[in-house]
Design a protein around this motif. Sequence first.
Motif, mmCIF file in Angstrom:
data_model
loop_
_atom_site.group_PDB
_atom_site.id
_atom_site.type_symbol
_atom_site.label_atom_id
_atom_site.label_comp_id
_atom_site.label_asym_id
_atom_site.label_seq_id
_atom_site.Cartn_x
_atom_site.Cartn_y
_atom_site.Cartn_z
ATOM 1 N N THR A 1 0.848 -1.184 0.000
ATOM 2 C CA THR A 1 0.000 0.000 0.000
ATOM 3 C C THR A 1 0.884 1.234 0.000
ATOM 4 N N ASP B 1 -1.031 6.551 1.660
ATOM 5 C CA ASP B 1 -2.442 6.786 1.988
ATOM 6 C C ASP B 1 -3.219 5.487 2.206
ATOM 7 N N ARG B 2 -2.496 4.361 2.286
ATOM 8 C CA ARG B 2 -3.060 3.026 2.504
ATOM 9 C C ARG B 2 -3.850 2.519 1.300
ATOM 10 N N GLN B 3 -3.653 3.120 0.120
ATOM 11 C CA GLN B 3 -4.262 2.612 -1.100
ATOM 12 C C GLN B 3 -3.439 1.423 -1.588
ATOM 13 N N SER C 1 -8.101 0.428 -3.701
ATOM 14 C CA SER C 1 -8.895 0.378 -2.474
ATOM 15 C C SER C 1 -7.959 0.346 -1.278
ATOM 16 N N THR C 2 -8.519 0.529 -0.098
ATOM 17 C CA THR C 2 -7.737 0.344 1.123
ATOM 18 C C THR C 2 -8.066 -1.044 1.673
#
Length: 186
Positions: free
Chosen positions: A65, A68-70, A92-93
Amino acid sequence: WDVSHDVQLRDELISTNQALEQRNGELYEGQLALEQAHADLQEQQAELHRLSLVAKHASDSIILTDADRQIVWVNDGFTRITGYSPAEAIGSTPEELFAGPKTDPVAMQNIATHLARSERYHTEVLNYKKSGEEIWISTHLVPILNDDGQVELVVGIGRDVTGSKTRQRELAEAKIAAELADRAKS
């Protein structure tokens, strides 16, 4: 015939020849450095290839990821464990994909807290597969920092521990049942 002119020409030729010899030496050193850099690059590419094969074919789920944790990359193990294809997951996260009604919000907050501090973290969390099936994941999260000390990527390695969690719960229930039966006899 002017001997001084011949001497001057000879000196110029000697000087030019010395300059050429020096330049040839520099070019040779440059060639050696270039050959070494090429060999180093080939070795790095070979190592990257080996590492990519390990990551791609690992039986555990591996997720990369961004800050931004994407999700930016997943391996085949991720798809086998979760049911999500790379196309469905990327962008997505993990929280968007896996959190559900029984996911512990405290566990999710602990993950966020450790990642905000750029700290490695290990936990077990109840997630949900694409099918909606509950799945316990033992996850190791490793932030990768850039030169400025900021999180560039987070490597998440997850293992399905649903079977062992189920066995633990069954053993605990059996122990309680045995204790209750023992008390009833007394």
